[in-house]
Write an enzyme that holds these catalytic residues in place. Structure first.
Site, PDB file in Angstrom:
ATOM      1  N   CYS A  70      61.770  55.010  41.802  1.00  0.00           N
ATOM      2  CA  CYS A  70      61.986  55.643  40.510  1.00  0.00           C
ATOM      3  C   CYS A  70      61.019  55.056  39.475  1.00  0.00           C
ATOM      4  CB  CYS A  70      63.448  55.512  40.114  1.00  0.00           C
ATOM      5  SG  CYS A  70      63.957  56.828  38.992  1.00  0.00           S
ATOM      6  N   HIS A  73      66.066  57.626  44.643  1.00  0.00           N
ATOM      7  CA  HIS A  73      66.623  56.314  44.991  1.00  0.00           C
ATOM      8  C   HIS A  73      67.134  56.325  46.434  1.00  0.00           C
ATOM      9  CE1 HIS A  73      66.933  54.449  40.917  1.00  0.00           C
ATOM     10  NE2 HIS A  73      66.936  55.711  40.521  1.00  0.00           N
ATOM     11  N   GLU A  93      68.035  53.936  48.184  1.00  0.00           N
ATOM     12  CA  GLU A  93      69.022  52.878  48.474  1.00  0.00           C
ATOM     13  C   GLU A  93      70.459  53.391  48.473  1.00  0.00           C
ATOM     14  OE1 GLU A  93      67.274  53.213  45.720  1.00  0.00           O
ATOM     15  OE2 GLU A  93      68.204  52.320  43.937  1.00  0.00           O
TER      16      GLU A  93
HETATM   17  N1  GLN Z   1      63.146  55.246  32.982  1.00  0.00           N
HETATM   18  C1  GLN Z   1      62.652  56.158  33.964  1.00  0.00           C
HETATM   19  C2  GLN Z   1      63.131  57.571  33.722  1.00  0.00           C
HETATM   20  O1  GLN Z   1      64.074  57.777  33.014  1.00  0.00           O
HETATM   21  C3  GLN Z   1      63.031  55.697  35.368  1.00  0.00           C
HETATM   22  C4  GLN Z   1      64.499  55.734  35.634  1.00  0.00           C
HETATM   23  C5  GLN Z   1      64.903  54.973  36.861  1.00  0.00           C
HETATM   24  O2  GLN Z   1      64.141  54.163  37.362  1.00  0.00           O
HETATM   25  N2  GLN Z   1      66.098  55.193  37.355  1.00  0.00           N
HETATM   26  O3  GLN Z   1      62.570  58.496  34.239  1.00  0.00           O
END
Ligand code: GLN
Length: 554
Positions: free
Chosen positions: A379, A514, A516
């Site tokens: 992410c 994600h 995970e």
């Molecule tokens: N801050 C980034 C976004 O909002 C990444 C978010 C995250 O890593 N979950 O896109």
């Protein structure tokens, strides 16, 4: 008909109630029952989505896109059939929101709306909803018995016990039995008091799970049984264990499931925990170790990245190595440079929000890219990988995400509403100003490019992974970055970039989703398997005597 087990906690918080509930779910599942799992949280936030990880640890994301308490992660990792979702986590805020909403719409027909019965009825309705048609629904009540906040939840479950009968509803109370080192004594008094408190609000526990450092001696078990009015055979000892996944085996060996199925009048085959035994065995047989540097924010609290730590551990068991995670605050990299990354076999930048520490993460990516250290970005970790590549390989000086620098000349990562079209127009959609629920959330399909590392690791053309972010890779920069050598190997159905990688690097992959959240101890996760295997190869390359390595490379 669904049977209900309610798990409450006493004496202190952070007792591992979630893991106790999840372990019980795992045992009952292994006896052939379908299980649903619910978490009731006493706080007033509607969901934990807007909370800092420092408050309650990680925000877990369910397949259907709920931002939920991290205990749902334990449920999903331990209980395959549970599939937690939107209706598996209810906070006081969510309950009140529903009640007040109904009141505003005139749904109470002029009645005075009160905690009892309206709030408690809403809690009962929520539990029934979350239970679905599973054979057994296990509901964990957050907080500690005696807290003001938990009272409506406890009152609601008390009523359920009365209404459905104790052959259908069981109460499990998890407590702490401390060991006082100076007097070398095990103290049962806090447990006695906690049960007294529970009984004073009308709940007589059927089962006690006593958390303690060491196994609880029979004498203490007898004493607890006598003073709490719980049969001795229903007082269980849950000592600290070095392997979380051994807990179902331990509780099953003491007969926890038996006490409950007997109460429910269920006649079932014994639990087959062979898969769990394999998981534990694999952990025990790990040889050697790889060190993964996790460079991010919120590193002080282990729970901030609990699913990620677990996923790495799952992959370690499957590869037969211990995965040691070195948690590094990215601000430390900003202040002291990359020396703190010396000796690591892989670098991981996890998800995160806000500007703090970003430059340290970018430096960690540069280090991993240049030194050919395996890199996994998740992410935010993908977004910083894109920023790093744009700045240092593509020559887009000062490239950034508009999250960190609103006026950046090169918004390689931005809100979709900020992508500028060919004519220089910013396409703006109406954005909800409400901070909760404005994100891309939950499971979505991602198509993987043939011949890519991602496709090789997953072994499938389409994968389903979970999202939690607002910002996206800005497709306007796709061609220029591609020309400079960045591989775009995963795309969503509507064309958003999901995975980037570096074909010129041994193992460099970053995903907007994600992975995970979908790794489990029994099935693992192929991306983490690949990442840990790459770390092992990196370590082996480093282990070769320098001469042999250079001869091999020539
Ligand atoms: N801050 C980034 C976004 O909002 C990444 C978010 C995250 O890593 N979950 O896109």
């Amino acid at each position: 008909m669904t049977r209900y087990i309610f798990v409450t906690g006493g004496v202190v918080s952070s007792l591992g109630k979630g893991i106790t509930a999840a372990s019980l779910g795992a045992i009952l599942e292994a006896r052939g029952l379908s299980i649903s799992m619910i978490k009731l949280d006493p706080y007033l936030n509607v969901d934990p989505g807007t909370m800092s990880p420092f408050q309650h640890g990680e925000v877990f994301v369910t397949a259907d896109g709920a931002e939920a308490d991290l205990d749902l992660g334990h449920y999903e990792r331990f209980v395959g059939s549970s599939r937690p979702g939107r209706d598996s986590n209810f906070t006081t805020g969510r309950i009140y929101n529903a009640v007040i909403g109904r009141e505003r719409r005139g749904g109470y027909l002029g009645a005075t709306v009160q905690v009892i019965p309206h709030v408690t009825d809403e809690i009962k309705r929520s539990v029934l909803l979350g239970a679905g048609d599973a054979d057994v629904c296990i509901t964990e009540v957050g907080g500690t018995v005696g807290d003001i906040e938990s009272l409506p939840f406890l009152e609601a479950i008390r009523q359920m016990g009365l209404e459905m009968g104790r052959e259908n509803v069981a109460f499990v109370h998890a407590t702490l039995v401390p060991y006082v080192a100076t007097s070398q004594e095990i103290k049962t008094k806090p447990t006695q008091h906690s049960v007294k408190e529970l009984r004073s609000i009308g709940i007589q526990p059927d089962v006690l799970v006593c958390r303690s450092e060491l196994a609880l001696p029979d004498e203490q078990r007898r004493k607890i049984a006598l003073f709490t009015n719980v049969p001795e055979s229903a007082v269980f000892s849950a000592r600290d264990m070095d392997d979380l996944y051994a807990i179902p085996i331990e509780l099953r060996s003491q007969g926890l499931d038996e006490v409950l199925t007997r109460q429910f009048g269920m006649d079932l085959p014994t639990a087959d925990l062979s898969e769990w035994e394999q998981v534990v065995e694999a952990g025990r047989n790990c040889e050697g170790q790889v060190t993964v540097a996790m460079v991010g924010k919120y590193m002080d609290l282990r729970d901030s990245y609990i699913s990620l730590n677990e996923a790495l551990g799952h992959a370690g068991r499957r590869s037969g190595v211990k995965v040691r995670v070195r948690h590094i605050e990215s601000e430390q990299v900003e202040e002291e440079g990359v020396d703190c990354l010396a000796g690591v076999h892989a670098v991981l930048v996890p998800g995160g929000f806000g500007e703090r520490g970003i430059e340290g993460m970018v430096r960690a990516v540069t280090h991993a890219r240049e030194k050919e250290i395996p890199y996994l970005g998740i992410c935010l970790g993908m977004q910083v990988a894109v920023i790093e590549f744009s700045r240092n390989v593509t020559g887009l000086k000062d490239a950034n995400s508009s999250e960190f620098e609103a006026g950046t000349p090169h918004p390689v990562v931005a809100l979709v509403t900020e992508w500028v079209d060919e004519s220089g127009q910013v396409e703006r959609r109406d954005e909800d100003s409400d901070k909760g629920g404005t994100m891309r959330l939950g499971e979505q399909a991602c198509q993987l490019a043939k011949g890519s590392l991602a496709r090789r690791e997953y072994g499938e053309p389409t994968v389903y992974e979970r999202h939690r972010h607002r910002y996206e890779f800005n497709n306007r920069y796709l061609e220029v970055l591609k020309k400079a050598g960045l591989g775009f190997s995963g795309r969503s159905v509507d064309g958003l970039v999901e995975v980037v990688e570096l074909p010129s690097h041994p193992w460099f992959l970053a995903s907007q989703f994600h992975p995970e959240f979908t790794s489990t101890p029994r099935a693992g996760h192929r991306l983490f398997d690949g990442f840990v295997a790459a770390a092992v190869s990196y370590r082996q390359r480093g282990d070769l005597p320098a001469k042999a390595a250079s001869a091999g490379g020539a």
